[in-house]
Enzyme design. Structure first.
Site, PDB file in Angstrom:
ATOM      1  N   GLU A 175     -18.179   7.041  -2.249  1.00  0.00           N
ATOM      2  CA  GLU A 175     -16.775   7.581  -2.241  1.00  0.00           C
ATOM      3  C   GLU A 175     -16.757   8.728  -2.960  1.00  0.00           C
ATOM      4  O   GLU A 175     -16.682  10.076  -3.108  1.00  0.00           O
ATOM      5  CB  GLU A 175     -15.684   6.831  -2.544  1.00  0.00           C
ATOM      6  CG  GLU A 175     -14.340   7.271  -2.627  1.00  0.00           C
ATOM      7  CD  GLU A 175     -13.156   6.561  -2.777  1.00  0.00           C
ATOM      8  OE1 GLU A 175     -13.128   6.178  -3.897  1.00  0.00           O
ATOM      9  OE2 GLU A 175     -12.556   5.977  -1.743  1.00  0.00           O
ATOM     10  N   GLU A 217      -3.242   9.488  -1.329  1.00  0.00           N
ATOM     11  CA  GLU A 217      -1.924   8.418  -1.481  1.00  0.00           C
ATOM     12  C   GLU A 217      -1.613   8.365  -2.744  1.00  0.00           C
ATOM     13  O   GLU A 217      -1.127   7.566  -3.379  1.00  0.00           O
ATOM     14  CB  GLU A 217      -2.795   7.027  -1.194  1.00  0.00           C
ATOM     15  CG  GLU A 217      -3.932   7.238  -0.145  1.00  0.00           C
ATOM     16  CD  GLU A 217      -4.209   6.054   0.405  1.00  0.00           C
ATOM     17  OE1 GLU A 217      -4.001   5.450   1.711  1.00  0.00           O
ATOM     18  OE2 GLU A 217      -4.898   5.086  -0.238  1.00  0.00           O
ATOM     19  N   TRP A 249       0.943  -1.230  -0.001  1.00  0.00           N
ATOM     20  CA  TRP A 249      -0.002  -0.239  -0.100  1.00  0.00           C
ATOM     21  C   TRP A 249       0.838   1.248  -0.035  1.00  0.00           C
ATOM     22  O   TRP A 249       2.038   0.964   0.274  1.00  0.00           O
ATOM     23  CB  TRP A 249      -0.859   0.027   1.290  1.00  0.00           C
ATOM     24  CG  TRP A 249      -2.274   0.989   1.188  1.00  0.00           C
ATOM     25  CD1 TRP A 249      -2.390   2.033   1.378  1.00  0.00           C
ATOM     26  CD2 TRP A 249      -3.348   0.508   0.212  1.00  0.00           C
ATOM     27  NE1 TRP A 249      -3.456   2.608   0.914  1.00  0.00           N
ATOM     28  CE2 TRP A 249      -4.243   1.629   0.274  1.00  0.00           C
ATOM     29  CE3 TRP A 249      -3.908  -0.612  -0.681  1.00  0.00           C
ATOM     30  CZ2 TRP A 249      -5.215   1.732  -0.260  1.00  0.00           C
ATOM     31  CZ3 TRP A 249      -4.894  -0.538  -0.971  1.00  0.00           C
ATOM     32  CH2 TRP A 249      -5.824   0.629  -1.286  1.00  0.00           C
ATOM     33  N   ASP A 295       0.234  11.893  -0.145  1.00  0.00           N
ATOM     34  CA  ASP A 295      -0.975  12.933   0.245  1.00  0.00           C
ATOM     35  C   ASP A 295      -2.232  12.301   0.626  1.00  0.00           C
ATOM     36  O   ASP A 295      -2.145  10.829   0.905  1.00  0.00           O
ATOM     37  CB  ASP A 295      -1.253  14.048  -0.812  1.00  0.00           C
ATOM     38  CG  ASP A 295      -1.669  13.312  -1.904  1.00  0.00           C
ATOM     39  OD1 ASP A 295      -2.003  12.020  -2.262  1.00  0.00           O
ATOM     40  OD2 ASP A 295      -1.958  13.962  -3.088  1.00  0.00           O
TER      41      ASP A 295
HETATM   42  C1  BGC Z   1      -8.354   7.789  -0.615  1.00  0.00           C
HETATM   43  C2  BGC Z   1      -8.232   7.953   0.937  1.00  0.00           C
HETATM   44  C3  BGC Z   1      -8.651   7.237   2.049  1.00  0.00           C
HETATM   45  C4  BGC Z   1      -8.995   5.659   1.258  1.00  0.00           C
HETATM   46  C5  BGC Z   1      -9.859   5.047   2.378  1.00  0.00           C
HETATM   47  C6  BGC Z   1      -8.313   6.064  -0.567  1.00  0.00           C
HETATM   48  O1  BGC Z   1      -8.966   6.118  -2.088  1.00  0.00           O
HETATM   49  O2  BGC Z   1      -7.517   8.128  -1.451  1.00  0.00           O
HETATM   50  O3  BGC Z   1      -7.847   9.312   1.096  1.00  0.00           O
HETATM   51  O4  BGC Z   1      -8.294   7.297   3.143  1.00  0.00           O
HETATM   52  O5  BGC Z   1      -9.349   5.760   0.112  1.00  0.00           O
HETATM   53  O6  BGC Z   1     -11.335   5.797   2.266  1.00  0.00           O
END
Ligand code: BGC
Length: 395
Positions: free
Chosen positions: A335, A179, A126, A176
């Site tokens: 999301e 990610e 990850w 960031d």
């Molecule tokens: C996002 C992160 C988030 C994670 C879990 C990722 O796709 O970029 O900001 O912490 O998902 O929700």
């Protein structure tokens, strides 16, 4: 520049009762999903996230639960964070000693961004080295303490480890919020760290040397952001670029790193409204291609919190309404949604690889709850509004 003509959606007013119902459903989902360990899973059903809890997501979820009076749930999450940290105390002390001696360990030896629900580290690769979540957990703890007058004693050791870890690591580049871009120093990451360090120092809970370290690091971060993280009048995605990123909104509200009415605060809100927002849906950043670069309800809620803190309550309500419109029939908030895409050709490959966007995403529910609370749509035990503060937050 974004093509704002592509989406035909218009703002629709959602009644308070429907919003309250979504808050009730979201609170229920979060409580139901919270693991016996206290961890909040990011999304129970999305394959790449399932079984993991992030410090970033979880800290904002705990803050939302705290804001609506779910004290026990928030504190169980803090207990989980504390266990993750204290069970790695030797490792963190080693990182701190080596960093202070001028030999900072390489990225893979730093703390992970997410952990399994039992606190262990997963085996899959990850994009793990991210500092923001550790600042956000300190900030959420301090908010909770101030809001409810709850003692911080049971987290003393974990707080001390986190302060030491961040005070000696904040200058490092890392991944960031999204990610991505591990070679950069991200302004939202810096702001999350500074907000965490200064708010935990302000509780008076730290011993004097540590309080001085925390305050000094927060001051140095602020200076660095002033020097290299402001261009064209607004905060930037990382040091030295002109681009913006919607994660910067968190620094205005709820994290209070930047006064919303200061020149930089209002220019940052304006830049994100102008560059990243289409019909109330907020994109992460202009070059985003993940899932085709959709709009994130949680970011519309962060924009709503920033607008609310700037006194623009009607604008904040539009953003909350839009977030509500993304809920599925089962009240799950995703999301992201595909109403307006920045790069549509990337959607199908992501769908083939991962399936539909994560839903429910607990962080989306949390930000919805947090904005609804800030707008007074639900009664909440938050501290009374004091209005924007005139202090050193104007950058
Ligand atoms: C996002 C992160 C988030 C994670 C879990 C990722 O796709 O970029 O900001 O912490 O998902 O929700």
């Amino acid at each position: 520049m974004i093509d704002k003509s592509m989406s035909g959606a218009t703002a629709t007013r959602t009644g308070d009762a429907a919003l309250r119902e979504l808050v009730r459903a979201g609170t229920g989902i979060i409580l139901e999903q919270q693991a016996p360990s206290g961890a909040y899973p990011a999304s129970p059903s999305f394959s790449a996230y399932s079984g993991y809890s992030w410090f970033r997501d979880g800290s904002y979820i705990a803050d939302a639960m705290s804001a609506v009076g779910q004290i026990e749930s928030a504190e169980r999450f803090f207990d989980w964070c504390s266990e993750v940290l204290t069970s790695r105390a030797d490792r963190i002390r080693h990182i701190v000693e080596e960093s202070r001696a001028g030999r900072p360990p390489s990225d893979e030896h730093m703390m992970a961004t997410r952990f399994l629900l039992d606190g262990a580290e997963g085996n899959d690769d990850w994009w793990d080295f991210q500092l923001d979540g550790y600042g956000t957990w300190l900030w959420a703890l301090a908010e909770h303490h101030t809001r409810h007058g709850r003692p911080l004693d049971r987290w003393t050791d974990a707080i001390a480890l986190t302060v030491d870890y961040l005070s000696c690591s904040w200058e490092r580049p890392c991944y960031d919020w999204w990610e991505e871009s591990a070679e950069q120093v991200h302004v939202s990451t810096l702001g999350c760290i500074a907000a965490g360090l200064s708010s935990i120092a302000a509780t008076g809970h730290l011993d004097q040397p540590r309080a001085s370290d925390a305050s000094a690091a927060a001051t140095n971060i602020r200076r660095r952001v002033q020097a290299d993280g402001v261009r064209a009048g607004h905060l930037t995605k990382w040091l030295g670029t002109e681009a913006v990123d919607a994660s910067l909104l968190a620094l205005i509200a709820p994290m209070n790193f930047l006064d919303p009415l200061s020149p930089v605060g209002s220019e940052t809100i304006a830049a994100i409204e102008n560059q990243l927002t289409v019909n109330n849906g907020v994109h992460r950043y202009l070059a985003d291609t993940y899932y085709g670069g959709g709009q994130w309800p949680l970011l519309s809620c962060f924009l709503g919190l920033a607008q609310e803190s700037a006194g623009n309550r009607s604008r904040a309500r539009d953003l909350l309404d839009w977030a509500a419109s993304t809920a599925g029939d089962n009240s799950d908030l995703p999301e992201q949604v595909e109403e307006h895409l920045l790069d549509a050709v990337h959607l199908q490959p992501w769908n083939d690889r991962w399936g539909p966007s994560a839903s429910p995403l607990l962080w989306s529910h949390a930000m919805f709850i947090r904005l609804a609370a800030a707008l007074g749509i639900i009664p909440h035990p938050d501290r009374p509004e004091t209005g924007p503060q005139t202090n050193d937050k104007g950058l």
